[in-house]
Design a protein around this motif. Structure first.
Motif, PDB file in Angstrom:
ATOM      1  N   LEU A  17      38.827  43.226  41.481  1.00 51.58           N
ATOM      2  CA  LEU A  17      38.058  42.425  40.531  1.00 51.58           C
ATOM      3  C   LEU A  17      38.940  41.777  39.468  1.00 51.58           C
ATOM      4  N   THR A  18      40.237  41.954  39.584  1.00 48.65           N
ATOM      5  CA  THR A  18      41.156  41.514  38.530  1.00 48.65           C
ATOM      6  C   THR A  18      40.968  40.058  38.132  1.00 48.65           C
ATOM      7  N   GLU A  19      41.056  39.152  39.091  1.00 44.28           N
ATOM      8  CA  GLU A  19      40.992  37.731  38.760  1.00 44.28           C
ATOM      9  C   GLU A  19      39.614  37.327  38.234  1.00 44.28           C
ATOM     10  N   SER A  20      38.559  37.725  38.940  1.00 41.46           N
ATOM     11  CA  SER A  20      37.212  37.303  38.552  1.00 41.46           C
ATOM     12  C   SER A  20      36.775  37.930  37.228  1.00 41.46           C
ATOM     13  N   PHE A  21      37.088  39.210  37.022  1.00 40.40           N
ATOM     14  CA  PHE A  21      36.692  39.848  35.763  1.00 40.40           C
ATOM     15  C   PHE A  21      37.516  39.336  34.587  1.00 40.40           C
ATOM     16  N   THR A  22      38.769  38.985  34.823  1.00 42.17           N
ATOM     17  CA  THR A  22      39.576  38.408  33.751  1.00 42.17           C
ATOM     18  C   THR A  22      38.947  37.101  33.283  1.00 42.17           C
ATOM     19  N   THR A  23      38.499  36.305  34.244  1.00 44.19           N
ATOM     20  CA  THR A  23      37.809  35.055  33.909  1.00 44.19           C
ATOM     21  C   THR A  23      36.501  35.343  33.174  1.00 44.19           C
ATOM     22  N   LEU A  24      35.723  36.295  33.689  1.00 42.71           N
ATOM     23  CA  LEU A  24      34.450  36.624  33.050  1.00 42.71           C
ATOM     24  C   LEU A  24      34.654  37.194  31.651  1.00 42.71           C
ATOM     25  N   GLY A  25      35.722  37.956  31.477  1.00 39.46           N
ATOM     26  CA  GLY A  25      36.003  38.495  30.152  1.00 39.46           C
ATOM     27  C   GLY A  25      36.244  37.398  29.132  1.00 39.46           C
ATOM     28  N   LYS A  26      36.999  36.382  29.517  1.00 41.75           N
ATOM     29  CA  LYS A  26      37.269  35.255  28.616  1.00 41.75           C
ATOM     30  C   LYS A  26      35.988  34.488  28.316  1.00 41.75           C
ATOM     31  N   GLN A  27      35.171  34.282  29.345  1.00 43.36           N
ATOM     32  CA  GLN A  27      33.908  33.567  29.138  1.00 43.36           C
ATOM     33  C   GLN A  27      32.967  34.366  28.241  1.00 43.36           C
ATOM     34  N   PHE A  28      32.935  35.665  28.441  1.00 44.13           N
ATOM     35  CA  PHE A  28      32.074  36.530  27.632  1.00 44.13           C
ATOM     36  C   PHE A  28      32.493  36.474  26.167  1.00 44.13           C
ATOM     37  N   GLU A  29      33.796  36.526  25.924  1.00 47.51           N
ATOM     38  CA  GLU A  29      34.291  36.459  24.550  1.00 47.51           C
ATOM     39  C   GLU A  29      33.941  35.124  23.900  1.00 47.51           C
ATOM     40  N   SER A  30      34.028  34.043  24.675  1.00 50.23           N
ATOM     41  CA  SER A  30      33.682  32.723  24.136  1.00 50.23           C
ATOM     42  C   SER A  30      32.193  32.631  23.817  1.00 50.23           C
ATOM     43  N   ALA A  31      31.378  33.254  24.678  1.00 46.14           N
ATOM     44  CA  ALA A  31      29.928  33.219  24.474  1.00 46.14           C
ATOM     45  C   ALA A  31      29.479  34.168  23.376  1.00 46.14           C
ATOM     46  N   ASN A  32      30.331  35.144  23.047  1.00 44.28           N
ATOM     47  CA  ASN A  32      29.998  36.145  22.029  1.00 44.28           C
ATOM     48  C   ASN A  32      31.137  36.238  21.020  1.00 44.28           C
ATOM     49  N   PRO A  33      31.187  35.305  20.065  1.00 45.78           N
ATOM     50  CA  PRO A  33      32.271  35.295  19.074  1.00 45.78           C
ATOM     51  C   PRO A  33      32.426  36.645  18.380  1.00 45.78           C
ATOM     52  N   GLY A  34      33.675  37.079  18.259  1.00 43.44           N
ATOM     53  CA  GLY A  34      33.943  38.359  17.616  1.00 43.44           C
ATOM     54  C   GLY A  34      34.082  39.501  18.602  1.00 43.44           C
ATOM     55  N   SER A  35      33.743  39.250  19.856  1.00 50.72           N
ATOM     56  CA  SER A  35      33.851  40.292  20.869  1.00 50.72           C
ATOM     57  C   SER A  35      35.235  40.272  21.502  1.00 50.72           C
ATOM     58  N   THR A  36      35.652  41.429  21.980  1.00 50.53           N
ATOM     59  CA  THR A  36      36.902  41.529  22.739  1.00 50.53           C
ATOM     60  C   THR A  36      36.645  42.426  23.940  1.00 50.53           C
ATOM     61  N   VAL A  37      37.171  42.026  25.084  1.00 51.92           N
ATOM     62  CA  VAL A  37      37.016  42.818  26.296  1.00 51.92           C
ATOM     63  C   VAL A  37      38.397  43.253  26.761  1.00 51.92           C
ATOM     64  N   THR A  38      38.580  44.547  26.908  1.00 51.36           N
ATOM     65  CA  THR A  38      39.840  45.102  27.390  1.00 51.36           C
ATOM     66  C   THR A  38      39.604  45.705  28.768  1.00 51.36           C
ATOM     67  N   PHE A  39      40.464  45.346  29.723  1.00 49.48           N
ATOM     68  CA  PHE A  39      40.291  45.822  31.093  1.00 49.48           C
ATOM     69  C   PHE A  39      41.343  46.850  31.485  1.00 49.48           C
ATOM     70  N   ASN A  40      40.927  47.766  32.319  1.00 49.63           N
ATOM     71  CA  ASN A  40      41.835  48.690  32.987  1.00 49.63           C
ATOM     72  C   ASN A  40      41.545  48.545  34.479  1.00 49.63           C
ATOM     73  N   PHE A  41      42.418  47.834  35.189  1.00 49.38           N
ATOM     74  CA  PHE A  41      42.228  47.612  36.616  1.00 49.38           C
ATOM     75  C   PHE A  41      43.052  48.612  37.417  1.00 49.38           C
ATOM     76  N   GLY A  42      42.491  49.062  38.547  1.00 51.10           N
ATOM     77  CA  GLY A  42      43.219  49.989  39.396  1.00 51.10           C
ATOM     78  C   GLY A  42      42.377  50.419  40.577  1.00 51.10           C
ATOM     79  N   GLY A  43      42.889  51.367  41.337  1.00 49.27           N
ATOM     80  CA  GLY A  43      42.124  51.918  42.436  1.00 49.27           C
ATOM     81  C   GLY A  43      40.887  52.617  41.901  1.00 49.27           C
ATOM     82  N   SER A  44      39.754  52.430  42.551  1.00 46.59           N
ATOM     83  CA  SER A  44      38.493  52.991  42.039  1.00 46.59           C
ATOM     84  C   SER A  44      38.538  54.507  41.910  1.00 46.59           C
ATOM     85  N   SER A  45      39.194  55.172  42.844  1.00 41.98           N
ATOM     86  CA  SER A  45      39.267  56.632  42.788  1.00 41.98           C
ATOM     87  C   SER A  45      40.080  57.085  41.582  1.00 41.98           C
ATOM     88  N   ALA A  46      41.177  56.385  41.300  1.00 39.70           N
ATOM     89  CA  ALA A  46      42.003  56.735  40.142  1.00 39.70           C
ATOM     90  C   ALA A  46      41.251  56.478  38.844  1.00 39.70           C
TER      91      ALA A  46
END
Length: 258
Positions: A50-79
Motif C-alpha cells: 500500500l506504500t504508493e497509494s497510501f502515501t498519495t492518500l495521506g497527502k490528500q487527506f492532509e490537504s483536505a484536513n488542514p492541521g492534520s498529519t499522517v505518519t505511515f509505518n509500511f512493512g510486512g503485515s505479519s511484522a
C-alpha cells in the motif's frame, strides 16, 4: 404593566443567554468531535503493497484536513501485527490479509476495502521468455518469493499449488517490496509480487499475468485500533480511504474493488 414588561424583558434576556450558551456548547462539542478529523497526528500501520497509494492518500487527506498529519509505518503485515500487539503506537492498521488482522488483539471492526492479485515480475523486456508459473521451475532461473508468513508469500504458495508445480526460490523476503527489489536489482530473474507493486515499478519491470493468481486473491482489511490515541482522526482517515477519492487512487494503482 411596567413590572410585567420588565419581567418579560428579563425572561427574554435569560432565554437569549441560555440559547446562546447552549448554541455555543453544541458548536464546541461538534467542533471537538470534528477537530480530530481536521487536525492532529494519525499513525497508520499499512502493508508494504500500500506504500504508493497510501502515501498519495495521506497527502490528500492532509490537504483536505488542514492541521492534520499522517505518519505511515509500511512493512510486512505479519511484522506490523506483531509490533501492534507488542504495544507500538498506532491508530489505524491496514493489512494485506484478514489472517494478520485477526491476530491483532486491539483490532476494531475491520472493513475490506480492496483486493489484490499476484503477477510474475520480470526484468524489462522479459528476456527469459517467462509466460507462467511452469517456467519458474527451470533450473537456470533465479526466483524470489515472499516468506509464507506474510500475505504475498501465502498467496504465492496457494497459486503455485494450484498450478501443480514446484518452485524453489533462491530467497524468501519479508515483504513484497523486498521481493520486487531483487528483480529490479537484477539479483533474480522473477518474483511473485502483487499486480499493484509491478504497476508502480513499470519503468523497471514487466508483469506477467498467470491464471492461477485468480485462486489466490488477497482481501485487504482496514480498521481503527481500540488502543488508538487519536481514534477520531484514525476513523477520519479510514473514511477517506473508503471514500470516492480514496477508491479512485486505489483503483488507479491496480487494486480491485472488494
Amino acid at each position: 404593566m411596567k413590572t410585567l414588561r420588565f419581567a418579560v424583558a428579563g425572561l427574554a434576556v435569560l432565554l437569549t443567554a441560555s440559547l446562546a450558551a447552549c448554541g455555543g456548547k453544541t458548536d464546541n462539542s461538534a467542533g471537538s468531535a470534528a477537530t480530530p478529523s481536521k487536525g492532529g497526528a494519525v499513525i497508520v500501520f499499512a502493508a508494504a503493497s500500500l506504500t504508493e497509494s497510501f502515501t498519495t492518500l495521506g497527502k490528500q487527506f492532509e490537504s483536505a484536513n488542514p492541521g492534520s498529519t499522517v505518519t505511515f509505518n509500511f512493512g510486512g503485515s505479519s511484522a506490523l501485527a506483531t509490533q501492534i500487539n507488542e504495544g507500538a503506537p498506532a491508530d489505524v492498521f491496514a493489512s494485506a490479509s484478514p489472517k494478520n488482522m485477526q491476530v491483532v488483539t486491539d483490532a476494531g471492526t475491520p472493513t475490506t476495502f480492496v483486493k489484490n492479485q499476484l503477477v510474475i515480475a520480470v526484468s524489462k523486456g522479459n528476456t527469459k521468455g517467462i509466460t507462467g508459473l511452469a517456467d519458474l521451475t527451470k533450473a537456470d532461473l533465479k526466483v524470489a518469493l515472499c516468506a509464507e508468513t506474510v500475505p504475498c508469500g501465502a498467496a504465492a504458495k496457494t497459486a503455485i499449488e494450484a498450478a501443480g508445480v514446484k518452485v524453489t526460490p533462491v530467497t524468501l523476503e519479508q515483504d513484497v517490496k523486498a521481493a520486487l527489489s531483487k528483480v529490479k536489482l537484477g539479483e533474480v530473474d522473477a518474483a511473485l509480487v502483487y499486480r499493484t507493486d509491478a504497476k508502480a515499478s513499470a519503468t523497471d519491470v514487466d508483469a506477467v499475468e498467470f491464471p492461477e493468481s485468480a485462486k489466490a486473491i488477497n482481501d485487504y482489511p482496514i480498521t481503527v485500533l481500540k488502543s488508538a490515541e487519536n481514534a477520531a482522526g484514525g476513523q477520519a482517515f479510514v473514511d477517506y480511504v473508503l471514500s470516492a477519492e480514496g477508491t479512485k487512487v486505489l483503483t488507479e494503482a491496480g487494486f480491485q474493488a472488494p
